[in-house]
Design a protein around this motif. Structure first.
Motif, PDB file in Angstrom:
ATOM      1  N   LYS A  78      -4.563  60.908 -54.237  1.00 25.18           N
ATOM      2  CA  LYS A  78      -5.133  61.397 -55.484  1.00 25.18           C
ATOM      3  C   LYS A  78      -4.127  62.344 -56.132  1.00 25.18           C
ATOM      4  CE  LYS A  78      -9.266  59.509 -54.854  1.00 25.18           C
ATOM      5  NZ  LYS A  78      -9.806  58.454 -55.715  1.00 25.18           N
TER       6      LYS A  78
ATOM      7  N   PRO B   1     -18.134  53.783 -66.674  1.00 25.63           N
ATOM      8  CA  PRO B   1     -17.185  54.282 -67.669  1.00 25.63           C
ATOM      9  C   PRO B   1     -17.769  55.457 -68.454  1.00 25.63           C
ATOM     10  CG  PRO B   1     -17.368  51.885 -67.760  1.00 25.63           C
ATOM     11  CD  PRO B   1     -18.488  52.371 -66.883  1.00 25.63           C
TER      12      PRO B   1
ATOM     13  N   LYS C 253     -18.103  53.128 -60.829  1.00 25.20           N
ATOM     14  CA  LYS C 253     -17.834  52.115 -61.867  1.00 25.20           C
ATOM     15  C   LYS C 253     -18.708  52.350 -63.101  1.00 25.20           C
ATOM     16  CE  LYS C 253     -15.022  50.182 -58.967  1.00 25.20           C
ATOM     17  NZ  LYS C 253     -13.552  50.370 -59.132  1.00 25.20           N
TER      18      LYS C 253
ATOM     19  N   SER D  62      -2.409  60.644 -63.621  1.00 25.66           N
ATOM     20  CA  SER D  62      -3.441  60.014 -62.793  1.00 25.66           C
ATOM     21  C   SER D  62      -3.968  58.720 -63.402  1.00 25.66           C
ATOM     22  CB  SER D  62      -4.605  60.997 -62.587  1.00 25.66           C
ATOM     23  OG  SER D  62      -4.168  62.182 -61.953  1.00 25.66           O
TER      24      SER D  62
ATOM     25  N   TYR E 262     -14.844  62.754 -63.076  1.00 27.92           N
ATOM     26  CA  TYR E 262     -14.355  61.574 -63.798  1.00 27.92           C
ATOM     27  C   TYR E 262     -13.891  60.504 -62.811  1.00 27.92           C
ATOM     28  CZ  TYR E 262     -11.618  58.584 -66.881  1.00 27.92           C
ATOM     29  OH  TYR E 262     -11.126  57.494 -67.565  1.00 27.92           O
ATOM     30  N   ASP E 263     -13.125  60.911 -61.802  1.00 25.46           N
ATOM     31  CA  ASP E 263     -12.617  59.989 -60.795  1.00 25.46           C
ATOM     32  C   ASP E 263     -13.766  59.255 -60.104  1.00 25.46           C
ATOM     33  OD1 ASP E 263     -11.033  58.672 -58.922  1.00 25.46           O
ATOM     34  OD2 ASP E 263     -10.839  60.423 -57.624  1.00 25.46           O
ATOM     35  N   TYR E 264     -14.790  60.020 -59.693  1.00 25.80           N
ATOM     36  CA  TYR E 264     -15.904  59.395 -58.979  1.00 25.80           C
ATOM     37  C   TYR E 264     -16.669  58.424 -59.883  1.00 25.80           C
ATOM     38  CZ  TYR E 264     -20.212  58.614 -56.461  1.00 25.80           C
ATOM     39  OH  TYR E 264     -21.268  58.004 -55.840  1.00 25.80           O
TER      40      TYR E 264
ATOM     41  N   PHE F 294      -5.923  58.535 -66.019  1.00 25.73           N
ATOM     42  CA  PHE F 294      -7.308  58.754 -66.452  1.00 25.73           C
ATOM     43  C   PHE F 294      -7.377  58.679 -67.987  1.00 25.73           C
ATOM     44  CE2 PHE F 294      -8.435  61.525 -62.488  1.00 25.73           C
ATOM     45  CZ  PHE F 294      -8.373  60.396 -61.700  1.00 25.73           C
TER      46      PHE F 294
ATOM     47  N   VAL G  62     -15.829  56.847 -62.695  1.00 25.44           N
ATOM     48  CA  VAL G  62     -15.093  55.682 -63.183  1.00 25.44           C
ATOM     49  C   VAL G  62     -14.600  54.789 -62.052  1.00 25.44           C
ATOM     50  CG1 VAL G  62     -13.039  54.948 -64.468  1.00 25.44           C
ATOM     51  CG2 VAL G  62     -14.442  56.845 -65.322  1.00 25.44           C
ATOM     52  N   ASN G  63     -14.065  55.386 -61.007  1.00 21.08           N
ATOM     53  CA  ASN G  63     -13.400  54.594 -59.967  1.00 21.08           C
ATOM     54  C   ASN G  63     -14.273  54.261 -58.768  1.00 21.08           C
ATOM     55  OD1 ASN G  63     -10.894  54.517 -61.365  1.00 21.08           O
ATOM     56  ND2 ASN G  63     -10.484  56.617 -60.686  1.00 21.08           N
ATOM     57  N   VAL G  64     -15.315  55.055 -58.514  1.00 23.49           N
ATOM     58  CA  VAL G  64     -16.198  54.794 -57.382  1.00 23.49           C
ATOM     59  C   VAL G  64     -17.528  54.191 -57.857  1.00 23.49           C
ATOM     60  CG1 VAL G  64     -17.402  55.775 -55.389  1.00 23.49           C
ATOM     61  CG2 VAL G  64     -15.146  56.655 -56.047  1.00 23.49           C
TER      62      VAL G  64
END
Length: 394
Positions: free
Chosen positions: A137, A209, A207, A232, A199-201, A234, A203-205
């Motif tokens: 990360k 947006p 899903k 990153s 934001y990471d969780y 993002f 969008v990326n975990v």
């Protein structure tokens, strides 16, 4: 056998399985107590530095809260829960299962033998259950949470736990917001620990947006965080320079503010209400504006003089009054509010979170206004900053 005796029999099996490392899991369901939105409790054994403990996971409608208790505390809590709050429980051990059912004053236990079952490891490796995986990360490394190897630095363990706990609370609240690509505004974002992780969780975990904006007054932090967001990848996250009260939050679906000092928390709530945000969540910090008024007023209500003449009690009372009025003002403007401790006070004494969700119908405005007025009169308060903001013409 009486219901109390059957409850003690059940608790005895819980203690034995805990002591013999035979506890697989314990689940309490059928809640009918007075705590809003609590659905069930899962209990397991964990091994930590201070010794073996029961780990309770309280499942609420939109969040989970974990509490680790030593055996006497845990058994006491289970006794209360089984006596008056939960109608059923399921104890699973390596050798048998026991079901608990309570119907009024009657308690029924049913035991079933099992074979070949192993107890889960009790090692308290919290990293396995983190919302955010520390490895690979870039933002965590840039924020000095992890080293070059992707492992959490020893001096940042508490910060990493706090970040994950906040994501655990905020993520389901935001996921419940209707519509696509909700706009999330983090007021007073600072270095963006929560902003990046959330934001990471999402969008990326999860899903999910989202468009996320971190608002920060210090230009150097805004520049730093925008560069980290770029590195990153993002694309839906940016940071903007400005004060909370001057920021245009139009179109925000959720407004967040963690530890915005004193009336800056009120500014964030005001921006959330003004924008019609579906969700407003704040963790207040400092409560000077109300405390000054309480201290300068004729000694507030003689019945409280024995408390409020002590500075530490005055501080705590001012915090509760300030946040209680904030909750009432939110309810007056159509929000359902909850106030609770979101992390242990071992991490920070400022651990109260106010969660407000927009409702289709407003509260009884007259009744709420009367409660606000009565509270202000009782504590010698001339005005609340949030109240003044809401009364001013837009």
């Amino acid at each position: 056998m009486s219901s109390a005796e059957r409850i003690e029999e059940f608790l005895g099996e819980v203690k034995n399985s805990f002591g013999n490392n035979a506890l697989v899991k314990l689940k309490l369901a059928g809640y009918h107590g007075g705590e809003a939105d609590l659905k069930s409790i899962d209990v397991k054994k964990i091994v930590v530095k201070g010794g073996d403990k029961f780990s309770f996971t309280f499942h609420y409608k939109t969040r989970d809260i974990i509490k680790n208790l030593i055996q006497p505390e845990a058994i006491g809590a289970l006794r209360t829960a089984l006596t008056s709050e939960f109608r059923s429980a399921q104890l699973a051990t390596t050798g048998f299962d026991i079901s608990f059912e309570r119907n009024g004053d009657k308690v029924r236990l049913k035991r079933t033998e099992v074979a070949g079952r192993e107890a889960p490891s009790g090692d308290h490796d919290r990293a396995k259950n983190r919302m955010i995986d520390a490895g690979k990360k870039p933002y965590l490394h840039a924020l000095k949470i992890t080293g070059a190897d992707g492992n959490v630095l020893s001096g940042s363990q508490d910060k990493f736990r706090q970040i994950n706990k906040m994501v655990e609370i905020f993520a389901p609240l935001i996921q419940a917001i209707p519509g696509e690509n909700p706009r999330i505004v983090d007021m007073g974002a600072g270095k963006g620990y929560l902003t990046f992780a959330l934001y990471d969780y999402l969008v990326n975990v999860a899903k999910r947006p989202v468009e996320m904006v971190g608002v920060e007054y210090r230009a150097e932090l805004v520049e730093l965080c925008n560069e980290i967001a770029r590195q990153s990848g993002f694309d839906g996250l940016r940071f903007e320079q400005g004060s909370i009260i001057d920021y245009d939050a139009s179109g925000a679906d959720a407004v967040i503010a963690l530890h915005a000092c004193d009336t800056a928390t009120d500014d964030a709530i005001f921006k959330g209400i003004s924008s019609g945000a579906s969700l407003i969540t704040v963790a207040p910090c400092c409560h000077k504006q109300i405390r000054r008024q309480m201290e300068s007023a004729p000694q507030t209500a003689s019945m409280l003089d024995f408390l409020l003449r002590h500075g530490t009690f005055m501080e705590r009372q001012a915090e509760m009054v300030t946040d209680g009025l904030r909750a009432l003002l939110l309810e007056q403007h159509g929000y359902k509010t909850k106030v609770f401790e979101f992390i242990s006070d071992a991490h920070t004494p400022k651990n109260v979170l106010i969660v407000a969700e927009k409702q289709n119908k407003s509260a009884d405005g007259k009744a709420v206004a009367e409660k606000i007025a009565a509270t202000k009169s009782f504590f010698g308060i001339d005005y609340h900053h949030l109240e003044r903001l809401l009364q001013a013409p837009l």
